[in-house]
Design a protein around this motif. Sequence first.
Motif, PDB file in Angstrom:
ATOM      1  N   GLY A 172       0.884  -1.368  -0.065  1.00  0.00           N
ATOM      2  CA  GLY A 172       0.029  -0.008  -0.030  1.00  0.00           C
ATOM      3  C   GLY A 172       0.862   1.213  -0.150  1.00  0.00           C
ATOM      4  O   GLY A 172       2.109   1.389   0.897  1.00  0.00           O
ATOM      5  N   VAL A 194      -1.219  -7.488  -3.975  1.00  0.00           N
ATOM      6  CA  VAL A 194      -2.364  -6.605  -4.123  1.00  0.00           C
ATOM      7  C   VAL A 194      -1.810  -5.206  -3.952  1.00  0.00           C
ATOM      8  O   VAL A 194      -1.117  -5.056  -3.012  1.00  0.00           O
ATOM      9  CB  VAL A 194      -3.412  -7.109  -2.987  1.00  0.00           C
ATOM     10  N   THR A 196      -2.400  -1.276  -3.226  1.00  0.00           N
ATOM     11  CA  THR A 196      -3.716  -0.599  -2.805  1.00  0.00           C
ATOM     12  C   THR A 196      -2.874   0.730  -2.003  1.00  0.00           C
ATOM     13  O   THR A 196      -1.766   1.008  -2.166  1.00  0.00           O
ATOM     14  CB  THR A 196      -4.659  -1.350  -1.859  1.00  0.00           C
ATOM     15  N   ASP A 197      -3.818   1.480  -1.495  1.00  0.00           N
ATOM     16  CA  ASP A 197      -3.252   2.544  -0.698  1.00  0.00           C
ATOM     17  C   ASP A 197      -2.991   2.194   0.667  1.00  0.00           C
ATOM     18  O   ASP A 197      -3.125   1.104   1.119  1.00  0.00           O
ATOM     19  CB  ASP A 197      -4.443   3.742  -0.581  1.00  0.00           C
ATOM     20  N   THR A 200      -5.393   0.973   3.602  1.00  0.00           N
ATOM     21  CA  THR A 200      -6.152  -0.076   3.228  1.00  0.00           C
ATOM     22  C   THR A 200      -5.074  -1.372   3.581  1.00  0.00           C
ATOM     23  O   THR A 200      -5.655  -2.352   3.960  1.00  0.00           O
ATOM     24  CB  THR A 200      -6.698  -0.166   1.617  1.00  0.00           C
TER      25      THR A 200
END
Length: 434
Positions: A172, A194, A196-197, A200
């Motif tokens: 993230g 994955v 993401t930010d 998250t």
Amino acid sequence: MRTICVIGVGYVGLVTGTCFADLGHQVTCVDVDAVKIEKLCAGVMPIYEPGLEEMVRRNAQAGRVHFTTSYEEGLAEAEFAFIAVGTPQGSGGEADLKYVREAARGIAEAMQRPVVIINKSTVPIGTGDWVADIVRRYQPQPIDFSVVSNPEFLREGSAINDFLFPDRIVLGSLHPDAAAQVAQLYLSLRAPIVITDLRTAEMIKYASNAFLATRVSFINEISSICEALGADVKEVAVGMGYDKRIGHAFLEAGLGYGGSCFPKDVQALAHMAAVHGCHPQLLRAVMDINRDQRRQVIHKLRALMGTLDEKVIGVLGLAFKPNTDDMREAPALTIIEALLAEGVSVKVHDPVAMTEAKHRLGDRVTYFDNYYEALRDADGLVVVTEWNEFRRPDFERMKSLLRQAVVFDGRNIYDPSRLRDLGFTYYGMGRGGV
Ligand code: NAD
């Protein structure tokens, strides 16, 4: 080959640093614990983790991994700096970030070139932004950096395998380029990534641990109901687990979860939720059930023996789970303290956690290198940790050593009817009433 610095050389940092070295990167591991670093430089492992010693030795000999107490040395060439320091439980249930703060400050003061700072420690949501603030504040002169959250999911006891064959890598960041650079480090593992930010990614770690802890408490609640109603929770879990929507993992009834992660992470998530106006009822129930599981040992032994004063109990397994020497939040500690408070003499054995146990319990219990000896003249035995070597004992020998053939099987590793046929008084978790 990339140049990596790992800050904090504990279960996570040492495994991460060594595995990155094994993947061909140049790694410097930094820790403030000079004794630990001295040991590692001499090839002595500060922790027990299967396969780690050989991997550290091989990579140290090849010059790919170094150990130091100096941030300057660690950061001199580093393109990536992983923070893997502890985030223990604070006095109010929150995650204590003092080590993360020190690590961020150390990186800020020592960095000589642009670096991607990666948070591998389990940290509350928002910590990535906070780390960025600290680094900006303590840099002697501005040098570019970015912060990426990369929570770790390895399990002690199978940490190397978990690092090299992860189910997923979570990254993230507010800087997609930085996350993409970190992704490159993991590319050869061929795991789903994955991206993401920051917030998250931080939440994915807490939510994952809380979910697994919930499964444990769920099956433990079912186990109590099974016991009251005469069903066998072990078979219930097998029957449930074949449902693809459910699966078999984390459905083992027993003395509950322990260790350095689940207890503090569920507590920290509940704390975070509460201070942000949420009402984490499920998380609270998960923790409550977990506490009660440990207390059942005393309740059941009392139901059988009446007063426990001056009884002798053998405890098999001290580590919070098999294949580790880690005793942080180990169920054995709570159970032994409760037994001692009842006036019980406690005899203990663990295949690898005896040194750690001696630090924590001192001379209040008696230690035995051979587990049969921990049962000699005892009024009963309690299995707390399901080490493989306890699974198939010589039951006749056990019975002849015990003063009373009472087995409290806190991990459901024995067959109740077999033990009863052999003349034991057997109690498991959720496997028939007391
Ligand atoms: P640990 O206590 O084994 O190791 C932490 C290390 O950090 C220690 O060696 C300590 O001396 C060092 N340290 C503390 N302050 C430092 C500083 N300022 N600079 C350099 N070193 C410093 O902890 P761990 O079990 O490896 O856990 C680390 C983090 O990873 C935690 O946030 C934990 O929740 C998370 N985590 C742990 C596991 C696990 O199974 N242990 C799994 C996943 C995630």
